[in-house]
Design an enzyme around this catalytic site. Structure first.
Site, PDB file in Angstrom:
ATOM      1  N   CYS A   1      21.715  27.615 -24.631  1.00 59.32           N
ATOM      2  CA  CYS A   1      22.116  29.013 -24.601  1.00 59.32           C
ATOM      3  C   CYS A   1      22.362  29.431 -23.158  1.00 59.32           C
ATOM      4  CB  CYS A   1      21.011  29.865 -25.215  1.00 59.32           C
ATOM      5  SG  CYS A   1      21.406  31.611 -25.324  1.00 59.32           S
ATOM      6  N   HIS A  57      21.763  31.550 -34.723  1.00 63.81           N
ATOM      7  CA  HIS A  57      21.433  31.657 -33.299  1.00 63.81           C
ATOM      8  C   HIS A  57      21.847  33.028 -32.756  1.00 63.81           C
ATOM      9  CE1 HIS A  57      21.300  29.896 -29.087  1.00 63.81           C
ATOM     10  NE2 HIS A  57      22.075  30.938 -28.901  1.00 63.81           N
ATOM     11  N   GLU A  58      23.058  33.457 -33.077  1.00 66.30           N
ATOM     12  CA  GLU A  58      23.549  34.742 -32.574  1.00 66.30           C
ATOM     13  C   GLU A  58      22.829  35.921 -33.214  1.00 66.30           C
ATOM     14  OE1 GLU A  58      25.255  34.873 -29.917  1.00 66.30           O
ATOM     15  OE2 GLU A  58      25.674  32.727 -29.866  1.00 66.30           O
ATOM     16  N   HIS A 104      19.740  36.653 -31.386  1.00 67.34           N
ATOM     17  CA  HIS A 104      19.942  37.492 -30.199  1.00 67.34           C
ATOM     18  C   HIS A 104      19.914  38.975 -30.572  1.00 67.34           C
ATOM     19  CE1 HIS A 104      20.596  34.466 -27.193  1.00 67.34           C
ATOM     20  NE2 HIS A 104      21.594  33.906 -27.859  1.00 67.34           N
TER      21      HIS A 104
END
Length: 108
Positions: free
Chosen positions: A32, A74-75, A78
């Site tokens: 990342c 993953h996003e 965030h």
């Protein structure tokens, strides 16, 4: 926006994505930009059903698998204030933290 194609020709837009369902388990190496030069194996669902809006504001549901499913998870992490390292063991997170602290001291 994410694009898992090799040549960057397939950008996919997910606005306000929500995971509806997850299935299976997959381990994949992740990195990342928020944690530069760190790559670790992370366990995530191998399949995901996601609801989101496209760039025109149109709602859609989509079933994802493989790399795209992992990228979207993953996003979404965030958006929830998480990094991929939050999926690692306490020992691995501590090692990564020490590495960054050491680099910061050397930079001063």
């Amino acid at each position: 926006v994410t694009d898992t194609s090799r040549d960057g020709s397939d950008p996919r837009c997910f606005i306000n994505p929500q995971i509806i369902e997850l299935r299976g388990v997959e381990q994949m190496e992740e990195g990342c930009l928020s944690v530069p030069d760190v790559f670790e194996i992370v366990e995530r669902a191998e399949w995901a059903k996601v609801q989101a809006f496209d760039q025109h504001g149109t709602p859609f549901d989509v079933e994802l698998d493989g790399l795209l499913a992992v990228c979207v998870q993953h996003e979404i992490d965030h958006l929830d204030g998480k990094l991929f390292v939050d999926h690692l063991s306490l020992l691995k997170r501590s090692r990564i933290r020490r590495k960054f602290e050491k680099a910061q001291k050397l930079a001063l």
